[in-house]
Every structure is written in structure tokens, then in C-alpha cells.
Design a protein around this motif. Structure first.
Motif, PDB file in Angstrom:
ATOM      1  N   LEU A 283     -54.858  24.177 -10.893  1.00  8.99           N
ATOM      2  CA  LEU A 283     -53.705  24.774 -11.141  1.00  8.99           C
ATOM      3  C   LEU A 283     -53.774  26.568 -11.841  1.00  8.99           C
ATOM      4  O   LEU A 283     -54.100  26.353 -12.464  1.00  8.99           O
ATOM      5  N   THR A 284     -53.747  27.728 -11.850  1.00 14.58           N
ATOM      6  CA  THR A 284     -54.074  28.412 -12.052  1.00 14.58           C
ATOM      7  C   THR A 284     -52.451  29.542 -12.246  1.00 14.58           C
ATOM      8  O   THR A 284     -52.078  29.763 -10.751  1.00 14.58           O
ATOM      9  N   TYR A 285     -51.768  30.064 -13.214  1.00 15.13           N
ATOM     10  CA  TYR A 285     -50.458  30.404 -12.844  1.00 15.13           C
ATOM     11  C   TYR A 285     -50.507  31.954 -13.176  1.00 15.13           C
ATOM     12  O   TYR A 285     -49.079  32.206 -13.360  1.00 15.13           O
ATOM     13  N   GLU A 286     -50.998  32.495 -12.352  1.00 16.17           N
ATOM     14  CA  GLU A 286     -50.434  33.686 -12.193  1.00 16.17           C
ATOM     15  C   GLU A 286     -49.604  33.978 -11.245  1.00 16.17           C
ATOM     16  O   GLU A 286     -49.510  32.972 -10.122  1.00 16.17           O
ATOM     17  N   PRO A 287     -48.542  35.492 -10.740  1.00 19.05           N
ATOM     18  CA  PRO A 287     -47.724  34.770 -10.197  1.00 19.05           C
ATOM     19  C   PRO A 287     -48.277  35.328  -8.753  1.00 19.05           C
ATOM     20  O   PRO A 287     -49.322  35.730  -8.558  1.00 19.05           O
ATOM     21  N   ALA A 288     -46.962  34.759  -7.685  1.00 19.72           N
ATOM     22  CA  ALA A 288     -46.691  34.582  -7.094  1.00 19.72           C
ATOM     23  C   ALA A 288     -46.311  35.899  -6.291  1.00 19.72           C
ATOM     24  O   ALA A 288     -45.634  37.025  -7.014  1.00 19.72           O
ATOM     25  N   LEU A 289     -47.002  36.206  -5.253  1.00 21.11           N
ATOM     26  CA  LEU A 289     -46.126  38.027  -4.624  1.00 21.11           C
ATOM     27  C   LEU A 289     -44.612  38.259  -4.572  1.00 21.11           C
ATOM     28  O   LEU A 289     -43.538  36.641  -4.278  1.00 21.11           O
ATOM     29  N   PRO A 290     -43.527  38.515  -4.466  1.00 18.44           N
ATOM     30  CA  PRO A 290     -42.092  38.921  -4.366  1.00 18.44           C
ATOM     31  C   PRO A 290     -41.433  37.129  -3.540  1.00 18.44           C
ATOM     32  O   PRO A 290     -40.716  37.189  -3.634  1.00 18.44           O
ATOM     33  N   ASP A 291     -41.844  37.512  -2.446  1.00 19.96           N
ATOM     34  CA  ASP A 291     -42.030  36.565  -0.915  1.00 19.96           C
ATOM     35  C   ASP A 291     -42.626  35.585  -1.052  1.00 19.96           C
ATOM     36  O   ASP A 291     -42.468  34.494  -0.162  1.00 19.96           O
ATOM     37  N   GLY A 292     -43.469  35.000  -2.261  1.00 20.62           N
ATOM     38  CA  GLY A 292     -43.742  33.809  -2.578  1.00 20.62           C
ATOM     39  C   GLY A 292     -45.322  33.376  -2.267  1.00 20.62           C
ATOM     40  O   GLY A 292     -45.988  32.006  -1.762  1.00 20.62           O
ATOM     41  N   THR A 293     -45.840  34.089  -1.540  1.00 17.75           N
ATOM     42  CA  THR A 293     -47.484  34.222  -0.680  1.00 17.75           C
ATOM     43  C   THR A 293     -48.071  34.622  -2.104  1.00 17.75           C
ATOM     44  O   THR A 293     -48.014  34.703  -3.089  1.00 17.75           O
TER      45      THR A 293
END
Length: 402
Positions: free
Chosen positions: A186-196
């Protein structure tokens, strides 16, 4: 929320109590641009203090040597910060990898240095989403896992590098070594604002092509010169024409030139390639070789090629599909819709996947406008995404596999 065990419910309650927002605010206040070695040392120490609540062996690892082509055509070593590494229960039968990065794109002299709260409740701060919020929720998820009765079933490594934003050249070996033998990452780059989440990713390659010509007086004997700037421009045009379906080519910059009355004898072309697959990498390599050969012959110059394809394409293979399926299953039990889409961006997930390890590389906070002064974090996503991680880890530990 349905389908949750008492162990999972306890983990959710535990992540909700973790000081994720406070940690994020403290970490975004530390400038850790990739070239700010003092700032990176400060954030590395702060991360080491925070992650010391976890068991295992923690170390700050020296960066691997990295070279760069300067604007005057020389190759020189460039410094990087130390990388964070934690190994927990290496003897456990099931092993996972968790990765993130401590560096940001904002250097020490950038005007974007402090955070502020927006009227809609979002946190606008350097690295808030990319990815200091992600580091905070990663730690909360691991703390919750360690408090569970399943902790002894699973070991893991955590790598937080100092150079992700510039290609991970000083940490690639560390990440690849940590990926060996892991059932998932698991890598912790950000998800898109809607969680995609990000699904398949293209690869990337960065090259510096140093063109050596011959200097001459622009008025008295220009015919005796060999204009390196013109040759570099011709090289840029040829490489731009090499674009194809599945291969984007971006000649980004030419360094060189000088006074108007001197034929320039040196120019450096910087170019980025974005291949969709291994075939596209082969296509790009052939284009570089062909363009360099043609320009050397037609302009009577010498060309040196520096660079590599440092991040291979990341397809969604069967292993990744299985891991995505697990994350989606966990999300459904938490009332979180989990979807993903392909992206042209790259990250350390590319290199992890190339090691044959299934990876979901956008497990971080929800946010947006990254790499800009408008970068924002949605704070309520911290406990939400920490719970998503914690339950994913717990289910892998319980099953002993994906």
C-alpha cells in the motif's frame, strides 16, 4: 457499515482517536522540498519520533548516489536526504510493504510555506495531501493494527523516501529490496477528492542529451562553427515527432547558447517520455538512438545521452485486481464507495508493481490541486482512509493471503 468483526470495529475506533490532523499540521509546517536537505533532516527526525510507537527496527538510511547533468554539460553528484525505513516482524509468515514520501515540490524559497484553513473546512498547505496527510493516516492504521490480536500474524516494512518527487533515484534500490517477498503493498499517494484511486499507470523516462558543437565568430567565420543550439532544436523536433499511441514525448527545455556574436558549442536538451507499456519503451529507446545518430551526421556534432526509464509502466494485472477487490470489499463494509481509473501520473507504485508485488498506490487522504499553492486536504478523509487501510491489513493478516 456491515460485515465488520469486533476486531475490525475496535480498529476503526482506534484510528478515530489517532492525532492524524495534528501530526499533519506539524509536518506541513516543515519545509521538505526535495533539495532542502536541512528540512528533510528535520522531517525525517519527526517521522522517526512519531513512528517509534511501532515495534521493530527503525533506521534512517543514507541515499544512494545520484548524478545530474548540469547546465554546462558536466555530470555531477547531487545530494539527497536520508530515507526512513522500519522493519517489523521479518520472521512472520505474511509480509506487506507500506511506502510514502517525505519530500514535497516546494523548495525552501518558495512562497507557499504555511497552512491555512479554507472557509469550506479544507486545509490548504504545502504537502497536506501529497503526502503528509497520507503519512499520518498510514501511521494511524498501523497503530490500530498493532493493537489488534492479529498483529503477530503479519510482518511489514515501511519505506518513506526523501526523493519521490524527483524520481526516487536515490531510493529506488531501497524500495525494490523492501518489496521482495511481500504479498501486497500500500502506498499513500492522495486519492482524488471523491475518493477515486489510481489504477493502471504509464511509465516515465527522463533524459538529458548533451550536444557538443564547435564555437566560431558569428560574423567572421560562422561556417567553421557547428551550432549546438540548432542541433539540439533539431533533436527536439525529431523526438517530438516520435510520439505515438501509447507514447507521449515532451521536449521540455534546452540549456545553452551565449552571446549573439558567438556560434554556441554546447546545448543540453531535456526531454520526458511517458510510455504506456514495455513496447512503447522500446519504441522510445529506438527513437532516441535514431534521432541522435541522424542529428550527429547532419549537423556534424557529438551527442551524449544521459538518463533512463526510471519508472516502468504499471498495468492492473490479476494480482493488482485481487488487491483492488479486497480494498473495494473493505470500502463497501465501511460505507465507502471505492473506484479507480487509469492515470498518466507515476509514483513509487510503478516500481513496486515491477517487482511483481500487487499495490494500491493511492491509499492516502482525499485532496487535490497537488503541486500547486492551491493544494488542499479534506480532513474528514483522514479517519475514513485510515480505517480503509487498517481493515485491509487486518483481512490480509487473517487470511494469510490476498
Amino acid at each position: 457499515m456491515g460485515g465488520l468483526s469486533s476486531i475490525e470495529q475496535a480498529a476503526i475506533e482506534r484510528v478515530a482517536e489517532a492525532p492524524m490532523l495534528a501530526r499533519t499540521e506539524a509536518w506541513v509546517a516543515i519545509n521538505s522540498g526535495t533539495r532542502n536537505l536541512a528540512g528533510l533532516a528535520t522531517i525525517a527526525d519527526s517521522l522517526a519520533d512519531a513512528f517509534s510507537v511501532l515495534p521493530g527496527h527503525l533506521a534512517l538510511v543514507d541515499p544512494a548516489p545520484v548524478e545530474n547533468v548540469t547546465t554546462d554539460g558536466h555530470v555531477e553528484a547531487i545530494g539527497h536526504g536520508r530515507h526512513f525505513h522500519l522493519a517489523v516482524r521479518p520472521e512472520a509468515p505474511v509480509q506487506m510493504l507500506f511506502t510514502g514520501h517525505m519530500d514535497t515540490v516546494f523548495p525552501a524559497d518558495h512562497p507557499f510555506q504555511t497552512g491555512r484553513w479554507l472557509d469550506d473546512g479544507r486545509l490548504n498547505a504545502p504537502g497536506a495531501a501529497d503526502m503528509k496527510g497520507g503519512l499520518a493516516l498510514m501511521l494511524a492504521a498501523l497503530e490500530a493494527f498493532e493493537a489488534s490480536p492479529l498483529a503477530g500474524r503479519l510482518g511489514y516494512e515501511v519505506v518513506i523516501n526523501s526523493d519521490e518527487e524527483t524520481g526516487s533515484f536515490a531510493s529506488r534500490g531501497l524500495i525494490e529490496a523492501a518489496a521482495r517477498g511481500k504479498v501486497a503493498a500500500l502506498t499513500y499517494e492522495p486519492a482524488l477528492p471523491d475518493g477515486t484511486l489510481a489504477g493502471a499507470r504509464g511509465g516515465t523516462g527522463n533524459f538529458s542529451l548533451v550536444v557538443h558543437g564547435r564555437s566560431a565568430h558569428a560574423g567572421r567565420n560562422p561556417e567553421e562553427g557547428r551550432n549546438a543550439l540548432v542541433a539540439a532544436a533539431a533533436l527536439a523536433v525529431r523526438l517530438a515527432d516520435a510520439k505515438a499511441p501509447g507514447l507521449a514525448v515532451n521536449p521540455a527545455r534546452i540549456d545553452g547558447g551565449g552571446p549573439n556574436n558567438v556560434v554556441p558549442d554546447l546545448a543540453i536538451l531535456r526531454v520526458n517520455f511517458r510510455p504506456r507499456d514495455e513496447w512503447s519503451i522500446a519504441l522510445a529507446k529506438a527513437a532516441i538512438e535514431r534521432a541522435a545518430s541522424d542529428v550527429m551526421a547532419s549537423h556534424d556534432v557529438r551527442i551524449e545521452v544521459h538518463g533512463s526509464f526510471n519508472r516502468p509502466p504499471k498495468p492492473v494485472d490479476p494480482g493488482a485486481e485481487k488487491l483492488f477487490g479486497l480494498v473495494r470489499e473493505v470500502g463497501a463494509d465501511l460505507g465507502i464507495a471505492v473506484a479507480w481509473k487509469d492515470t498518466g501520473g507515476v509514483c513509487d507504485g510503478n516500481n513496486i508493481a515491477a517487482c511483481g508485488v500487487p499495490v494500491v498506490d493511492t491509499m492516502g487522504a482525499r485532496g487535490g490541486a497537488i503541486h500547486s499553492t492551491e493544494e488542499f486536504l479534506i480532513p474528514e478523509s483522514l479517519p475514513e482512509r485510515a480505517a480503509l487501510s487498517a481493515l485491509t491489513i487486518l483481512r490480509i493478516a487473517e487470511r494469510g493471503q490476498l
